[in-house]
Motif scaffolding. Structure first.
Motif, PDB file in Angstrom:
ATOM      1  N   SER A 129       0.848  -1.190   0.000  1.00 51.51           N
ATOM      2  CA  SER A 129       0.000   0.000   0.000  1.00 51.51           C
ATOM      3  C   SER A 129       0.881   1.236   0.000  1.00 51.51           C
ATOM      4  CB  SER A 129      -0.907   0.006   1.245  1.00 51.51           C
ATOM      5  OG  SER A 129      -0.131  -0.017   2.433  1.00 51.51           O
ATOM      6  N   VAL A 130       0.240   2.364  -0.238  1.00 51.48           N
ATOM      7  CA  VAL A 130       0.950   3.639  -0.240  1.00 51.48           C
ATOM      8  C   VAL A 130       0.974   4.185   1.183  1.00 51.48           C
ATOM      9  CG1 VAL A 130       1.043   5.977  -1.163  1.00 51.48           C
ATOM     10  CG2 VAL A 130       0.154   4.107  -2.580  1.00 51.48           C
ATOM     11  N   GLN A 131       2.175   4.421   1.695  1.00 48.76           N
ATOM     12  CA  GLN A 131       2.296   5.108   2.976  1.00 48.76           C
ATOM     13  C   GLN A 131       2.108   6.598   2.698  1.00 48.76           C
ATOM     14  OE1 GLN A 131       6.113   4.832   4.845  1.00 48.76           O
ATOM     15  NE2 GLN A 131       5.501   6.032   6.620  1.00 48.76           N
ATOM     16  N   VAL A 132       0.955   7.107   3.076  1.00 49.77           N
ATOM     17  CA  VAL A 132       0.614   8.500   2.784  1.00 49.77           C
ATOM     18  C   VAL A 132       1.164   9.385   3.895  1.00 49.77           C
ATOM     19  CG1 VAL A 132      -1.257  10.145   2.448  1.00 49.77           C
ATOM     20  CG2 VAL A 132      -1.428   7.843   1.479  1.00 49.77           C
ATOM     21  N   ALA A 133       2.168  10.162   3.563  1.00 52.91           N
ATOM     22  CA  ALA A 133       2.776  11.090   4.525  1.00 52.91           C
ATOM     23  C   ALA A 133       3.156  12.353   3.779  1.00 52.91           C
ATOM     24  CB  ALA A 133       4.004  10.467   5.176  1.00 52.91           C
ATOM     25  N   GLY A 134       2.764  13.491   4.307  1.00 56.98           N
ATOM     26  CA  GLY A 134       3.082  14.734   3.630  1.00 56.98           C
ATOM     27  C   GLY A 134       2.315  14.893   2.330  1.00 56.98           C
ATOM     28  N   GLU A 135       2.915  15.611   1.405  1.00 56.08           N
ATOM     29  CA  GLU A 135       2.274  15.915   0.124  1.00 56.08           C
ATOM     30  C   GLU A 135       2.835  15.025  -0.979  1.00 56.08           C
ATOM     31  OE1 GLU A 135      -0.090  18.162  -0.137  1.00 56.08           O
ATOM     32  OE2 GLU A 135       0.053  18.922   1.918  1.00 56.08           O
ATOM     33  N   PRO A 136       2.012  14.672  -1.976  1.00 58.42           N
ATOM     34  CA  PRO A 136       2.518  13.838  -3.069  1.00 58.42           C
ATOM     35  C   PRO A 136       3.344  14.608  -4.102  1.00 58.42           C
ATOM     36  CG  PRO A 136       0.212  14.328  -3.421  1.00 58.42           C
ATOM     37  CD  PRO A 136       0.558  14.891  -2.066  1.00 58.42           C
TER      38      PRO A 136
END
Length: 325
Positions: A129-136
């Motif tokens: 999965s995508v570790q969503v942290a900060g901005e893409p």
């Protein structure tokens, strides 16, 4: 780091690959300037010794690789004093999720701004999965399209791992991404866990899981190379086993992850889970950890009850999102 060898002491390399898992102090040749050598010292747990490279995990969680040819001295030193901190360090959701990601590393990753795309051949959502942290780093719709494309190339479902406090949770929901697998991250001071009682049988700790451990772990099944990389990956990984129970811990500086604590049905209610966690906690404390954390599915009431009794409390929750089929 302060030197751990006295100036007048004879320099000898008194460690071998057999000392993996023990706390060591080594001195290495850093450089030679005008014919005069300079040295640096490293103290930590000898994590591995492979291919002519010695890997040592420092108290901070950083793992340092040192060429065997550069070593001029080394010795086993006593375990680090156990610190009896009673408070859990303050961490944001994203900071603790980053620590957790290092303890369950996917063999294939890619960066999208502050996001990390992870793939491990389908072994667990967390490693796929995508570790969503900060901005893409790009507009959200463009980022989601890139996520779908990247996982599509690998014939995998595109998942986002989202802290419940993430602003992207509502954004993904608004775009029809479906919510799955609500999970709690729970924390506790480590010191009380080191006092957990031992069971009647001994708990064996090792750096690698043997066939018995892997057979007892319900997630492994037909273990692929990618899955084995995930299970054995992390800054300082320990596997615990005893008749009827297993567990895993990963020490990363002051934090210790506990996971894969499993007891076979015929051996339950004998204190085996707490015995395994106690053994792992004592090892983690020797490496300098002061705080424990774990991840448990929100609807797993039995596990939550166990961890309540061990002093764990909720730090934050996270969940996964995937596009609607």
């Amino acid at each position: 780091m302060p030197a751990d060898f006295s100036a007048g002491a004879r320099l000898e390399l008194r460690i071998t690959p057999a000392d993996v898992g023990r706390r060591v102090s080594v001195r290495q040749l850093a450089e030679v300037t005008d014919g005069r050598p300079t040295f640096t010292d490293t103290v930590g747990v000898l994590a591995s010794w492979d291919g002519g490279v010695v890997y040592i995990t420092r108290r901070t969680g950083e793992t340092v690789g040192i060429a065997e040819s550069a070593l001029v001295a080394g010795k086993v030193v006593p375990p680090a004093p156990v610190r009896r901190a009673t408070a859990v360090p303050a961490m944001t959701d994203e900071e603790l999720d980053a620590v957790a990601a290092r303890a369950w590393p996917a063999p294939e990753t890619a960066r999208l701004g502050g996001w990390t795309l992870r793939h491990a051949g389908g072994f667990t959502r967390r490693a796929n999965s995508v570790q969503v942290a900060g901005e893409p780093g790009v507009p959200l719709d463009e980022a989601l399209a890139e996520v779908v494309r990247w996982y599509g190339e690998r014939a995998a479902t595109p998942y986002l791992q989202l802290s419940d406090s993430s602003p992207y949770a509502a954004e993904a929901a608004a775009r029809g991404w479906l919510r799955e697998a609500d999970t709690l991250v729970r924390t506790a001071p480590l010191a009380p866990l080191t006092l957990l009682p031992e069971a009647a049988g001994p708990v064996t700790l090792s750096r690698t899981p043997d066939a018995g451990w892997l057979a007892a772990y319900h997630r492994t099944g037909d273990l692929t190379d990618a899955a084995l990389q995930v299970v054995t990956g992390g800054p300082s990984v320990w596997f615990a086993a005893m008749p009827g129970a297993i567990g895993r811990a990963v020490v990363d500086g002051r934090w210790a992850l506990f996971g894969a604590v499993e007891v076979i049905p015929s051996h339950r209610r004998r204190g085996l889970a707490t015995a395994v966690m106690g053994a792992l906690a004592r090892r983690a404390a020797q490496e300098g950890a002061t705080a424990a954390y774990l991840q448990v599915e929100a609807d797993n009431e039995a596990a939550r009850f166990l961890y309540d009794g061990l002093g764990f409390s909720d730090h934050h929750g996270y969940h996964y999102r995937r596009p609607a089929a």
